[in-house]
Structure formats: C-alpha cells, structure tokens
Design a protein around this motif. Structure first.
Motif: not given
Length: 168
Positions: A85-93, A125-131
C-alpha cells in the motif's frame, strides 16, 4: 521438491531485501530529518502536514521493516500488505508529478534517490511493488504447502526433507 526450495529461498531473499530497504529509508529520513521536513513543506497537497509526516513516515517505514521481520504470520502478512500500500501511494504521488498534476514537487524520499528524476523513481517504485507482490504470493504458496525451514532441513507438510531426500 526443488521448486519448493526455489520458492522458499526466493521469498527469503526478497523479504530480507525489503526489510533492509524499509529500515534504510526510514532511518535515512530520521538522520536527515531537517532536510526531509523541509522537502515535505515544499510538497503540494501535503506541505501543511510536514511536521507530523516528517516523523510519521520514517516511523511507519521502520515499523514495516519490523513487521516483515516478525515470525508471526499475521504480523508479517500485515507488513506485506502495508508495504504494498505504501509503495503504491508513493508511486501514485510520483505519477501525479510525472504527469504535471503536481508541479515542482521536490523528491522527499531517501537521500540515495534525491538525484534521480521522477520517471526513474517511478520505475524503481514499480519494480519494488512488483517484487513485493511476487513475494506476497510466494509467501501464500509456501504457507498453503505448509513449508518451513530449520537450518538445512525443510519441513513440507510435516515430512522432513534434507537435500531433496524424504525422511518421512
């Protein structure tokens, strides 16, 4: 059996990496707290909350590292969900900045990403989210198979397996 070991070790490596990642970025924001708070003040949308967020964000990131480290399955699962969730929120921002919706927002992340442009940061961030998502699903698969390890022994559905041999 070999596939189970690969899943197990892949999960352990990703988990360790994410623990170190969250611990580092949280501690880094505390070490450079004044600069971090100043960058938060300059942020569109969240600048007014900088005094609170400058402590809340790093503490949350350190808490994520602790949750991912916990041997308790529920706490570890909560850690993965909050991490995603946090990675997703940071990515959206960041994506809002890339698309010009939030103009001139300085990087507020850890010091090693301050010189990275927004698009590269979004990719990271996308890579961190997918991993992390992969690790979350591998964890689910491991738990569904009842797989765990103690030193060089693997226990899969209560049968002892050492180096691929079944010792029932």
């Amino acid at each position: 059996m070999r596939g189970d070991k690969i899943y197990y070790w892949t999960y352990k490596i990703i988990r360790c990496g994410m623990i170190l990642f969250w611990l580092y970025v949280g501690m880094d924001k505390i070490w450079i707290h004044e600069a971090f708070e100043l960058s938060l003040v300059q942020q569109p949308l969240i600048g007014d909350f900088a005094p609170i967020l400058s402590w809340l964000m790093p503490l949350l990131e350190i808490l994520l590292a602790i949750l991912l480290f916990m041997p308790n399955r529920k706490l570890e699962s909560l850690g993965w969900k909050l991490s995603l969730l946090l990675i997703l929120l940071f990515s959206i921002y960041i994506a809002l900045g890339v698309n010009g919706i939030l103009k001139n927002a300085p990087c507020m992340c850890s010091s090693f990403l301050t010189n990275v442009n927004r698009i590269t940061h979004l990719w990271i961030n996308g890579i961190l989210f997918i991993v992390s998502l992969i690790a979350f699903f591998i964890r689910t698969k491991i738990l569904n198979k009842g797989m765990q390890s103690t030193k060089n022994k693997y226990y899969i559905n209560n049968q002892t397996v050492v180096s691929g041999k079944n010792y029932g």
